[in-house]
Design a protein around this motif. Structure first.
Motif, short mmCIF file in Angstrom:
data_model
loop_
_atom_site.label_atom_id
_atom_site.label_comp_id
_atom_site.label_asym_id
_atom_site.label_seq_id
_atom_site.Cartn_x
_atom_site.Cartn_y
_atom_site.Cartn_z
N SER A 134 0.82 -1.12 -0.11
CA SER A 134 -0.08 -0.07 0.00
C SER A 134 0.92 1.30 -0.12
CB SER A 134 -1.12 -0.03 1.25
OG SER A 134 -0.14 0.01 2.50
N GLU A 135 1.93 1.08 0.60
CA GLU A 135 2.95 2.13 0.46
C GLU A 135 3.46 2.63 -0.90
OE1 GLU A 135 3.76 -0.47 2.41
OE2 GLU A 135 3.06 0.31 4.29
N ALA A 136 3.63 1.69 -1.82
CA ALA A 136 4.21 1.86 -2.97
C ALA A 136 2.64 2.61 -3.85
CB ALA A 136 4.26 0.66 -3.79
N TRP A 137 1.60 2.39 -3.52
CA TRP A 137 0.35 2.94 -4.08
C TRP A 137 0.48 4.08 -3.70
CZ3 TRP A 137 -1.61 0.94 -8.30
CH2 TRP A 137 -1.58 -0.29 -8.76
N SER A 138 0.62 4.44 -2.65
CA SER A 138 0.66 5.93 -1.85
C SER A 138 1.36 6.57 -2.81
CB SER A 138 0.74 5.92 -0.25
OG SER A 138 -0.50 5.17 0.16
N LEU A 139 2.68 6.01 -2.81
CA LEU A 139 4.01 6.82 -3.33
C LEU A 139 3.61 6.91 -5.11
CD1 LEU A 139 6.68 8.00 -3.01
CD2 LEU A 139 7.62 5.76 -3.70
N PHE A 140 2.85 5.93 -5.62
CA PHE A 140 2.45 6.11 -7.01
C PHE A 140 1.38 7.36 -7.36
CE2 PHE A 140 -0.06 4.44 -10.74
CZ PHE A 140 1.05 4.68 -11.49
N SER A 141 0.46 7.34 -6.30
CA SER A 141 -0.42 8.31 -6.07
C SER A 141 -0.10 9.61 -6.20
CB SER A 141 -1.56 8.15 -5.07
OG SER A 141 -2.25 6.98 -5.45
N VAL A 142 1.09 9.63 -5.17
CA VAL A 142 1.57 11.11 -5.02
C VAL A 142 2.36 11.52 -6.16
CG1 VAL A 142 3.61 12.14 -3.66
CG2 VAL A 142 1.63 10.99 -2.19
N ALA A 143 3.12 10.37 -6.60
CA ALA A 143 3.84 10.78 -7.99
C ALA A 143 2.93 11.27 -9.12
CB ALA A 143 4.70 9.53 -8.48
N ILE A 144 1.97 10.60 -9.34
CA ILE A 144 0.85 10.98 -10.45
C ILE A 144 0.38 12.38 -10.03
CG2 ILE A 144 -1.34 10.47 -11.43
CD1 ILE A 144 -0.71 7.71 -11.40
N THR A 145 0.00 12.63 -8.85
CA THR A 145 -0.51 13.94 -8.37
C THR A 145 0.52 14.97 -8.76
OG1 THR A 145 -2.01 12.75 -6.62
CG2 THR A 145 -1.46 15.24 -6.64
N ALA A 146 1.85 14.83 -8.17
CA ALA A 146 2.85 15.74 -8.35
C ALA A 146 3.06 16.00 -9.89
CB ALA A 146 4.26 15.12 -7.64
N GLY A 147 2.90 14.80 -10.88
CA GLY A 147 3.07 15.15 -12.10
C GLY A 147 2.25 15.74 -12.60
N GLY A 148 1.04 15.68 -12.34
CA GLY A 148 -0.38 16.37 -12.96
C GLY A 148 -0.20 17.76 -12.40
N ALA A 149 0.52 18.21 -11.16
CA ALA A 149 0.72 19.49 -10.82
C ALA A 149 1.81 20.18 -11.52
CB ALA A 149 1.02 19.40 -9.24
N LEU A 150 2.77 19.67 -11.83
CA LEU A 150 3.91 19.88 -12.62
C LEU A 150 3.32 20.23 -14.01
CD1 LEU A 150 6.81 20.51 -13.14
CD2 LEU A 150 7.19 18.06 -13.49
N VAL A 151 2.59 19.59 -14.51
CA VAL A 151 1.81 19.72 -16.18
C VAL A 151 1.15 20.77 -15.99
CG1 VAL A 151 0.44 18.69 -17.68
CG2 VAL A 151 2.13 17.27 -16.80
N GLY A 152 0.41 20.97 -14.94
CA GLY A 152 -0.78 21.87 -14.80
C GLY A 152 -0.04 23.42 -14.66
N ALA A 153 1.25 23.16 -14.10
CA ALA A 153 2.18 24.51 -13.74
C ALA A 153 2.68 24.79 -15.16
CB ALA A 153 2.93 24.41 -12.52
N LEU A 154 3.16 23.62 -15.81
CA LEU A 154 3.85 24.18 -17.16
C LEU A 154 2.68 24.59 -18.17
CD1 LEU A 154 6.19 20.93 -17.71
CD2 LEU A 154 6.84 23.39 -17.10
N VAL A 155 1.58 24.23 -18.17
CA VAL A 155 0.67 24.64 -18.96
C VAL A 155 0.10 26.09 -18.74
CG1 VAL A 155 -2.07 24.37 -19.65
CG2 VAL A 155 -0.39 22.43 -19.68
N THR A 156 0.20 26.31 -17.30
CA THR A 156 -0.39 27.70 -16.81
C THR A 156 0.81 28.66 -17.11
OG1 THR A 156 -1.80 26.58 -14.78
CG2 THR A 156 -0.80 29.15 -14.80
N ALA A 157 2.02 28.30 -16.91
CA ALA A 157 3.15 29.12 -17.39
C ALA A 157 3.22 29.45 -19.13
CB ALA A 157 4.36 28.67 -17.09
N TRP A 158 2.76 28.48 -19.67
CA TRP A 158 2.74 28.66 -21.31
C TRP A 158 1.41 29.60 -21.51
CZ3 TRP A 158 -0.70 26.03 -24.91
CH2 TRP A 158 -0.39 26.57 -26.26
#
Length: 132
Positions: free
Chosen positions: A8-32
């Motif tokens: 379950s820790e791996a799933w939590s880490l995977f969820s955090v990574a996907i959320t962080a990636g989504g936030a990063l993509v959102g930030a890049l799109v916002t900057a663009w």
């Protein structure tokens, strides 16, 4: 190989990574998008400045046209006055020449005094006039 395969820790880490990636993509799109908006704002500011410059130049052209028109009117007036003066001078010369020929004819024919009278038009032209 479902959720029990990874802890379950791996799933939590995977969820955090996907959320962080989504936030990063959102930030890049916002900057663009913000970059595009900044470019558009700069273009609009340039257009506004150019429109103000065009408006100022049009006013200057209108002013120059008015001054040019006034200069042409003054030039035409001065030219008309010069032509009038030239016409008066020609009339004066013509009347004077006619009177000179009349006097010469009087002398050549041997007529004695008095000399022929000065024509009224010539006498009027010869009379000094007070300045206007």
């Amino acid at each position: 190989m479902g959720p029990t395969f990874f802890p379950s820790e791996a799933w939590s880490l995977f969820s955090v990574a996907i959320t962080a990636g989504g936030a990063l993509v959102g930030a890049l799109v916002t900057a663009w998008v913000q970059r595009g908006k900044n470019r558009a704002d700069a273009s609009l500011a340039l257009v506004d400045n150019l429109q103000e410059e065009v408006k100022r130049l049009r006013a200057e052209v209108d002013e120059l046209r008015e001054k040019t028109g006034q200069a042409y009117r003054e030039m035409y007036q001065a030219q008309s006055e010069a032509f009038a003066m030239k016409d008066i001078a020609r009339l004066h010369i013509s009347l004077s020449t006619a009177y000179i020929y009349q006097l010469r004819a009087h002398i050549d024919t041997g007529q004695g005094p008095p000399a022929p009278a000065i024509p009224d038009d010539l006498a009027e032209l010869m009379t000094p006039k007070p300045p206007a």
